[in-house]
Motif scaffolding. Structure first.
Motif, PDB file in Angstrom:
ATOM      1  N   UNK A   1       0.890  -1.183   0.026  1.00 14.88           N
ATOM      2  CA  UNK A   1       0.082  -0.068   0.093  1.00 14.88           C
ATOM      3  C   UNK A   1       0.859   1.294   0.025  1.00 14.88           C
ATOM      4  N   UNK A   2       1.970   1.264   0.518  1.00 18.71           N
ATOM      5  CA  UNK A   2       3.072   2.436   0.561  1.00 18.71           C
ATOM      6  C   UNK A   2       3.484   2.584  -0.673  1.00 18.71           C
ATOM      7  N   UNK A   3       3.828   1.565  -1.445  1.00 21.33           N
ATOM      8  CA  UNK A   3       4.338   1.659  -2.909  1.00 21.33           C
ATOM      9  C   UNK A   3       3.081   2.329  -3.763  1.00 21.33           C
ATOM     10  N   UNK A   4       1.773   1.720  -3.564  1.00 22.82           N
ATOM     11  CA  UNK A   4       0.920   2.294  -4.348  1.00 22.82           C
ATOM     12  C   UNK A   4       0.556   3.728  -4.102  1.00 22.82           C
ATOM     13  N   UNK A   5       0.667   4.147  -2.721  1.00 24.10           N
ATOM     14  CA  UNK A   5       0.490   5.485  -2.445  1.00 24.10           C
ATOM     15  C   UNK A   5       1.747   6.320  -2.885  1.00 24.10           C
ATOM     16  N   UNK A   6       2.696   5.894  -3.647  1.00 25.55           N
ATOM     17  CA  UNK A   6       3.811   6.716  -4.076  1.00 25.55           C
ATOM     18  C   UNK A   6       4.558   7.078  -3.083  1.00 25.55           C
ATOM     19  N   UNK A   7       4.809   5.990  -1.944  1.00 18.37           N
ATOM     20  CA  UNK A   7       5.855   6.327  -0.990  1.00 18.37           C
ATOM     21  C   UNK A   7       5.247   6.879   0.154  1.00 18.37           C
ATOM     22  N   UNK A   8       4.038   7.291   0.433  1.00 21.17           N
ATOM     23  CA  UNK A   8       3.552   7.758   1.853  1.00 21.17           C
ATOM     24  C   UNK A   8       3.267   6.641   2.363  1.00 21.17           C
ATOM     25  N   UNK A   9       3.860   6.574   3.653  1.00 18.73           N
ATOM     26  CA  UNK A   9       3.590   5.100   4.368  1.00 18.73           C
ATOM     27  C   UNK A   9       2.154   5.055   4.775  1.00 18.73           C
ATOM     28  N   UNK A  10       1.532   3.902   4.655  1.00 20.43           N
ATOM     29  CA  UNK A  10       0.374   3.495   4.721  1.00 20.43           C
ATOM     30  C   UNK A  10       0.417   2.356   5.882  1.00 20.43           C
ATOM     31  N   UNK A  11      -0.346   2.756   7.039  1.00 21.05           N
ATOM     32  CA  UNK A  11      -0.074   1.915   8.216  1.00 21.05           C
ATOM     33  C   UNK A  11      -1.588   1.153   8.359  1.00 21.05           C
ATOM     34  N   UNK A  12      -1.452  -0.126   8.525  1.00 15.89           N
ATOM     35  CA  UNK A  12      -2.708  -0.912   8.820  1.00 15.89           C
ATOM     36  C   UNK A  12      -2.627  -1.611  10.085  1.00 15.89           C
ATOM     37  N   UNK A  13      -3.714  -2.012  10.485  1.00 17.48           N
ATOM     38  CA  UNK A  13      -3.615  -2.890  11.699  1.00 17.48           C
ATOM     39  C   UNK A  13      -3.182  -4.552  11.455  1.00 17.48           C
ATOM     40  N   UNK A  14      -2.801  -5.048  12.500  1.00 22.00           N
ATOM     41  CA  UNK A  14      -2.412  -6.704  12.369  1.00 22.00           C
ATOM     42  C   UNK A  14      -3.622  -7.152  11.804  1.00 22.00           C
ATOM     43  N   UNK A  15      -4.925  -6.874  12.328  1.00 17.40           N
ATOM     44  CA  UNK A  15      -5.947  -7.379  11.768  1.00 17.40           C
ATOM     45  C   UNK A  15      -6.153  -7.410  10.100  1.00 17.40           C
ATOM     46  N   UNK A  16      -6.037  -6.111   9.698  1.00 20.62           N
ATOM     47  CA  UNK A  16      -5.972  -5.685   8.389  1.00 20.62           C
ATOM     48  C   UNK A  16      -5.011  -6.703   7.571  1.00 20.62           C
ATOM     49  N   UNK A  17      -3.737  -6.569   8.238  1.00 21.93           N
ATOM     50  CA  UNK A  17      -2.564  -7.219   7.573  1.00 21.93           C
ATOM     51  C   UNK A  17      -2.991  -8.949   7.153  1.00 21.93           C
ATOM     52  N   UNK A  18      -3.603  -9.271   8.450  1.00 22.10           N
ATOM     53  CA  UNK A  18      -3.888 -10.858   8.417  1.00 22.10           C
ATOM     54  C   UNK A  18      -5.074 -11.125   7.363  1.00 22.10           C
TER      55      UNK A  18
END
Length: 153
Positions: free
Chosen positions: A75-92
């Motif tokens: 998601x960070x790469x998709x957003x052009x390098x802007x860090x996208x933080x997700x929860x562990x639940x979303x990652x899972x």
């Protein structure tokens, strides 16, 4: 709460305390894949955790990977390098689902998750099947009184 151990000042411990507020600790322990006794000992700094005889490293890792947040590389790469933080639940949810077939974008994300360093850490906890305790040992047959045959006279 009066912190008595150094680990109680660490961010993972604060995350654990926040997660336990108003929640059933047995459920939190189940999510972490640890016993409720171990959870209570860590929170209250008792037992081997209170004396420093036991390390909290494994529990800290589980707390972070169960309740923490990750910077998602895809998601960070998709957003052009802007860090996208997700929860562990979303990652899972992204990393451990079946391959999505309805969307090329979702498939790219799923494929990126297959290579991500967070994937292994975000594995859902394995449900443990309770094992019944062994029955108490039956007394030694040689120690029980023997029947003495009675002769009929």
């Amino acid at each position: 709460m009066n912190p008595t151990r150094p680990y109680m000042q660490e961010p993972w411990f604060q995350l654990l305390i926040e997660r336990c507020k108003g929640a059933v600790r047995a459920r939190i322990a189940e999510q972490l894949g640890i016993s409720s006794t171990a959870l209570s000992m860590v929170i209250n700094a008792t037992g081997p955790y209170g004396t420093g005889a036991a390390s909290t490293d494994r529990i800290a890792e589980r707390v972070v990977h169960t309740f923490g947040r990750y910077a998602c590389p895809h998601l960070t790469a998709e957003a052009g390098g802007e860090e996208c933080v997700i929860t562990a639940d979303q990652c899972r949810a992204h990393a451990h689902r079946p391959p999505p077939t309805g969307s090329p974008r979702a498939m790219q994300h799923w494929q990126a998750c297959r290579q991500c360093s967070h994937r292994e850490a975000s594995v859902p906890p394995v449900e443990r099947i309770p094992v019944p305790r062994k029955a108490s040992r039956s007394p030694d047959p040689s120690s029980s009184p023997q029947e003495i045959p009675h002769d009929v006279v």
